[in-house]
Every structure is written in C-alpha cells, then in structure tokens.
Design a protein around this motif. Sequence first.
Motif, short mmCIF file in Angstrom:
data_model
loop_
_atom_site.label_atom_id
_atom_site.label_comp_id
_atom_site.label_asym_id
_atom_site.label_seq_id
_atom_site.Cartn_x
_atom_site.Cartn_y
_atom_site.Cartn_z
N VAL A 374 0.51 -0.82 -0.10
CA VAL A 374 -0.33 -0.14 -0.22
C VAL A 374 0.93 0.64 -0.27
CG1 VAL A 374 -1.36 1.26 1.34
CG2 VAL A 374 -2.31 -1.32 0.68
N LYS A 375 2.00 1.42 0.88
CA LYS A 375 2.98 2.46 0.89
C LYS A 375 3.23 2.90 -0.24
CE LYS A 375 3.89 1.66 5.66
NZ LYS A 375 5.24 1.49 6.69
N GLU A 376 3.81 1.42 -0.76
CA GLU A 376 4.95 1.34 -2.10
C GLU A 376 3.72 2.40 -3.69
OE1 GLU A 376 7.93 1.19 -2.23
OE2 GLU A 376 7.78 1.15 -0.41
N VAL A 377 2.52 1.73 -3.51
CA VAL A 377 1.47 2.48 -4.63
C VAL A 377 0.84 3.58 -4.92
CG1 VAL A 377 -0.48 1.64 -5.73
CG2 VAL A 377 1.09 -0.50 -5.47
N LEU A 378 1.02 3.62 -3.24
CA LEU A 378 0.63 5.45 -2.98
C LEU A 378 1.34 6.25 -3.16
CD1 LEU A 378 -0.93 4.51 0.57
CD2 LEU A 378 -2.61 5.46 -1.71
N LYS A 379 2.92 5.97 -3.38
CA LYS A 379 4.09 6.97 -3.89
C LYS A 379 3.70 7.50 -5.40
CE LYS A 379 7.72 4.97 -0.67
NZ LYS A 379 8.66 4.37 -0.30
N THR A 380 3.02 6.36 -6.00
CA THR A 380 2.61 6.34 -7.30
C THR A 380 1.58 7.19 -7.73
OG1 THR A 380 1.51 4.24 -7.68
CG2 THR A 380 3.64 4.08 -8.16
N GLY A 381 1.00 7.33 -7.32
CA GLY A 381 -0.87 7.84 -6.58
C GLY A 381 -1.76 7.12 -7.65
#
Length: 413
Positions: A374-381
Amino acid sequence: MNTRERFIETLTNFNTSVPTLKWEFGYWGKTLNNWYSEGLKRTNPMIIPSNYTTPSSSIYTRAWTCENNYVKPGEYPDGFAITGGGLYWPTQGLALDKDVKDSFGLDETQFMIDLNLVFYPMFETQTLEEDEKRLKYIDVDGVTRLFIKESATIPAGWEWPIKDRVSWEKLKEERLKLCDVKKRLPKDWEEKVSEYKKRDYPLGIGGYPVGFFGILAHLIGYENLFYLYYDEPSLVHDILSTFTDLWIAVFEEVLKDVQVDHMQIWEDISFGSGSMLSPKLMKEFMIPYYKRITGFLKEKGVTIILVDTDGDCMDIIPLFIEGGVTGIFPFEVNCGMDIMEVRKKFPKLAMMGGIPKSQIGVGKREMDKILYPVKEVLKTGGYIPFADHLVPPDVTFADFEYYRLELNQIIEA
C-alpha cells in the motif's frame, strides 16, 4: 479538498500531494454483528432498505427483508453486505455503513444515481415457495432465485428470463423500449439534480448488474451463457447492442442535467485462476461495446471508468484498457493479484482495493508486511486502498481497529 475533488485528483490526475480516500469495500452482516458486541458503537446502524426503486438498487430486497427466524432482532443476516464507500451505494438492496465510517473518520461514500438500466417496467416480485429455511421467488429483474435463510448469502439463480431468441424478443418489445428512457430516471429527478449540483461526494452511473459480460450472466445464467456464445452468437450480439443503446440513451438524459464523475461497470468475469472468457471471446463480444460506451462518456467529460471484477484479472487488464477502462478493483490478493506488480505493468491504471481481507486479523507483527505494498503504490498515485472485498467475520473489531488506524496514518502521512 472535499471527497469528490480528492476522488477525481486521485483517480484522474494521480496527484500524490492530495491524500487518497479513506474507504472500505464493505462488511458482511455477521462481521458487524460481531463488532457491535466487541466494542463498535451502535450509534447509527443502517436498516435494510425495503422499498423497490430500480433493479440495480432493489435486486435481492425480497430476500433480505423476508421473515427469517435465523436473524436475531437488531442484527443483520450473516450473509448480508453493508457497503463502506469502496463499494458504491445504493446497490442490490444493501445497507450503507455509518458507524464504522464515523468511528474511524472514513470518507463519504460514492453515490450512484438510481437509474433503471435493466427492465422497465420492473417485474413484480412473486413468492413461489417459502418455509422457515428457504425462499424461492421471482425478483424485480425477472430472475427466479432461491434464498437459503440460515446462511443468508446472495440468492442463487434458479431460472433466468432470457432463455432463447423468443423470450429475448418478448422482453425487448415489452421492457426495453427507448421511448421510455425518461421514465428510467428517479421520480424526484428535479430535486436530485438540485442536490447533485451542490454535492461534495463522488457521483456515478452504471453499477451492478451493468456490464458486458455481467448483464449476460445475470439474465441468462453462467452455464447457459457459455453455450450461447457458440450456439447463437448473433443473439448475444443483439442483447449487448440493445443494452448498450439503452445505457447510452439513459446516460445522455442524465448528462443533460448533471455532470457525473465516473461510471461503474460490473463484470466479475475472473475467478481464482483467471478469466472465464478467452481473450478471443472478449474481443468479439465485449470490447466493441466497451469502446462505444466509454467513447460516448469521455466525449461528455466522464473520464473515470471503473470495472469491478473479482479473482485473477491480470491477463485481461490490457483488454479492459483497450476498451477504454481507466481503473479496476478490488484486486483480490488471495487470487494472486499483487498491486505492486499491477502498477509496474500498468502505470496509468487507477486501482482500488488490494489489501487481503483474510489477513487483516493476523496481528500487529504482520501488519507492516501487509501494508507495505500500500505504501509503495500510494507513492505512484492513482490508488485508493481498502480490503479486497467484504471484511469477513473472523476479523475481530480489535484487529480491524489496529489495521484501520495504521492505514489511516499511512494515508495522512
């Protein structure tokens, strides 16, 4: 920014400077029954809707509201669903959660315009057989269903209204006339338009059972449909063409008065090991109709097109994108869906869901591992995280509380 503005910024512009939405897909009835006894405040529990408005909103209402001695007073049927924002409302006679939302500061739901996108007039519900354990009835969409009261899950199809060319032509003549399009809008349309123009929540069109595989499976039955693709392909095309014409005509009426934010397409075309249709069949029977409706909507300024399909959908994502789809949910992890892998392969695909519902109760030690993607994908928008379907009853309220507060912190960071 309000909920509507953040929804658009997240799913259209992939704007990472704007906090994504705090939603859940929803909860099983038994889950909320348990949570109320474990500490969730019963401040505003939502009743099960009992009125009949459209097929999309009122399918299954007869089952949910029947006399059921297995359900204790003040509780929900075990297999009933309560929507939590990630799953839009109104839909399928389900209730909209308020208590979990208020307890954890979740965002307002995505509301759907309550349009009749199936048969007009609707079928009258008719009880065929009923005892303490079972209910067999004809639903508002003409499907005969069997409801098992103890488990109280979505009623199973028993007989479907589209059986052959003759039954289809009769339905088309009696219940799918384009001259009745305005009657398919809400009865209080003028009041709704006034409300919608002042809204601060996402507003959508479509939804269950609107889809180019979904509507067929819903009105024909899965097994019958699979034969029909090969035995009478011209009939399948006629059904799809007719519904596509109808949906465009209804949406055109809506868009004369109000701008909507997104369309929801329900397919559930995938299961644990992949799609139920081959790419060849999808290209022949689905993609041309997708292109028609998504092309029409995008010309009208509706640029968010979301598909709801469970299971492993990785191999068919390119086909959905070809058809004009901009986002997919709920990305079931236990079926092999990995949101980090999806983002790597499809950097411009909007995503919702992707948190394994069955692992929310694993405890604090494992939560960082579960929420790392979740944290990683949130960085991509372009991502709204929530459980990948209804939260199951084996997740305690304490476990959900820990998970949800951790997720809220990630979103707010």
